[in-house]
Design an enzyme around this catalytic site. Structure first.
Site, PDB file in Angstrom:
ATOM      1  N   HIS A  90       8.222   7.057 -13.613  1.00  0.00           N
ATOM      2  CA  HIS A  90       7.974   7.408 -12.202  1.00  0.00           C
ATOM      3  C   HIS A  90       8.588   8.781 -11.920  1.00  0.00           C
ATOM      4  CE1 HIS A  90       8.030   2.984 -12.384  1.00  0.00           C
ATOM      5  NE2 HIS A  90       7.213   2.986 -11.351  1.00  0.00           N
ATOM      6  N   ASP A 138       1.677   5.993  -6.201  1.00  0.00           N
ATOM      7  CA  ASP A 138       2.001   4.907  -5.280  1.00  0.00           C
ATOM      8  C   ASP A 138       1.420   5.260  -3.916  1.00  0.00           C
ATOM      9  OD1 ASP A 138       3.107   2.767  -3.928  1.00  0.00           O
ATOM     10  OD2 ASP A 138       5.070   2.970  -4.886  1.00  0.00           O
ATOM     11  N   CYS A 189       7.199   3.435  -1.894  1.00  0.00           N
ATOM     12  CA  CYS A 189       7.867   3.012  -3.127  1.00  0.00           C
ATOM     13  C   CYS A 189       9.318   2.542  -2.867  1.00  0.00           C
ATOM     14  CB  CYS A 189       7.856   4.140  -4.162  1.00  0.00           C
ATOM     15  SG  CYS A 189       8.295   3.541  -5.808  1.00  0.00           S
ATOM     16  N   CYS A 230      10.089  -4.280  -8.075  1.00  0.00           N
ATOM     17  CA  CYS A 230       9.098  -3.517  -7.309  1.00  0.00           C
ATOM     18  C   CYS A 230       9.345  -3.785  -5.822  1.00  0.00           C
ATOM     19  CB  CYS A 230       7.686  -3.938  -7.713  1.00  0.00           C
ATOM     20  SG  CYS A 230       6.428  -3.076  -6.775  1.00  0.00           S
TER      21      CYS A 230
HETATM   22  O1  PYC Z   1       7.634  -0.132  -4.334  1.00  0.00           O
HETATM   23  O2  PYC Z   1       9.132  -0.240  -5.927  1.00  0.00           O
HETATM   24  C1  PYC Z   1       7.997  -0.012  -5.527  1.00  0.00           C
HETATM   25  C2  PYC Z   1       6.968   0.412  -6.490  1.00  0.00           C
HETATM   26  C3  PYC Z   1       7.121   0.607  -7.832  1.00  0.00           C
HETATM   27  C4  PYC Z   1       5.885   1.015  -8.325  1.00  0.00           C
HETATM   28  C5  PYC Z   1       5.004   1.045  -7.281  1.00  0.00           C
HETATM   29  N1  PYC Z   1       5.692   0.678  -6.163  1.00  0.00           N
END
Ligand code: PYC
Length: 333
Positions: A225, A250, A254, A91
């Site tokens: 996702h 998100d 992300c 993440c």
């Molecule tokens: O920032 O990689 C990320 C992420 C994954 C799910 C929510 N944020």
């Protein structure tokens, strides 16, 4: 006050997205690698994730990270990512939150102007380079795991939408990339329910009709996702809404999604090594991405992505569980 457990937390947000960093109370999780710890945690301790992420201690878009001793000698800390969706292999916003918390609480030796922290995460080793001034973590550049474009120009039949065109790429998680124009949905927060419904239906169709598997770790095999690309997006600046299983967006741009998007743009010949890429979230917050180099992932051409973003500490807490609490694993509406 009665409690059977006490979990120590430093809460933060990365460009709008929460990361609840659990700094104590869990103990050392069993497993020889962080990927194995993640698998054992999912099988044996999922109630701890839901206690800390679901209501009433969390909410429907909650995210966090449990700090661990590393399982490899070249890392400073191990990190297990926890979310309302489950436990991610990697993440990006969570890593930026963890690195900021480690610096600002003094859990690592802080060096100005840059503190380098190596993190052992389920998807591999990542490096966080924290820009520090007067003890304050101003930004974090994350050297993410190798990412790659899995497939371009795919089509699945989506309930309620018909055929949907998408590209799919990996940046620590798999991301389907779909143009909102193709779905006939405007990029507008007022349309968030339509965007979310479409994103969830698309990931469902992909997982049923055209499932994915990572070439080096076939246990990473799900698309949870969907990057809903806003009209006018380019390889210099892209805006999107990131729909995530089981039903939230998100708030940050992300980090793993930015990495996947860069892998897709690179595979399309649109984003060269070394060029800045601005990726903007549904709330308008930004990460700056850059491809450090080309690489391979299994037998696939891939990239080594870096992401820069900022995080802020929002509070500290001790989370408890009264023995008479009727929701010992939290709940979701
Ligand atoms: O920032 O990689 C990320 C992420 C994954 C799910 C929510 N944020």
């Amino acid at each position: 006050m009665r409690s059977t457990v006490v979990y120590h937390a430093v809460d933060s947000h990365t460009e709008g997205m929460p990361t609840r960093v659990i700094t104590g109370g869990v103990g050392v999780l069993p497993g020889a690698t962080m990927f194995e710890r993640r698998q054992r945690f999912v099988a044996e301790r999922d109630d701890l994730r839901t206690l800390l992420m679901y209501e009433p201690r969390g909410h429907s878009a909650m995210s966090g990270a449990i700090l661990q001793p590393p399982t490899r000698p070249d890392a400073d800390f191990g990190v297990l990512y926890i979310e309302v969706s489950g436990c991610l292999p990697m993440c990006g916003h969570g890593t930026i939150g963890v690195a900021t918390v480690l610096v600002e609480t003094g859990m690592v030796e802080v060096v100005e102007p840059e503190t380098v922290i190596r993190l052992d995460v389920p998807a591999g080793l990542v490096t966080a380079r924290v820009r520090v001034r007067d003890g304050h973590a101003e930004s974090v550049t994350l050297d993410n795991v190798a990412s790659y474009c899995h497939a371009l120009d795919q089509v699945v039949d989506v309930e309620g939408h018909g055929p949907a065109r998408y590209d799919i790429a990996y940046g620590g998680n798999f991301y389907a990339i779909v143009k909102l124009d193709d779905l006939g949905i405007p990029f507008d927060r007022a349309e968030k329910q339509r965007m979310l419904d479409a994103g969830l239906a698309i990931m469902d169709a992909i997982n049923k009709q055209n499932p994915v598997a990572h070439p080096e770790n076939p246990e990473i095999d799900v698309c949870h996702h969907v990057y809903l690309e806003a009209p006018g997006s380019t390889a210099e600046r892209s805006r999107h809404a990131m729909a995530i299983h089981p039903g939230w967006f998100d708030r940050s741009p992300c980090g793993t999604g930015t990495s996947a998007r860069m892998a897709q743009l690179h595979a399309r010949g649109l984003l060269p090594v070394g060029q800045d890429f601005v990726n903007e979230s549904l709330i308008g917050s930004r990460f700056i991405g850059r491809i450090r180099d080309e690489t391979t992932v299994g037998d696939r051409p891939g990239i080594l992505p870096s992401i820069t973003g900022r995080a802020w500490i929002t509070g500290t807490a001790q989370y408890m569980l009264d023995p008479s609490d009727p929701f010992p694993a939290g709940f979701q509406l």
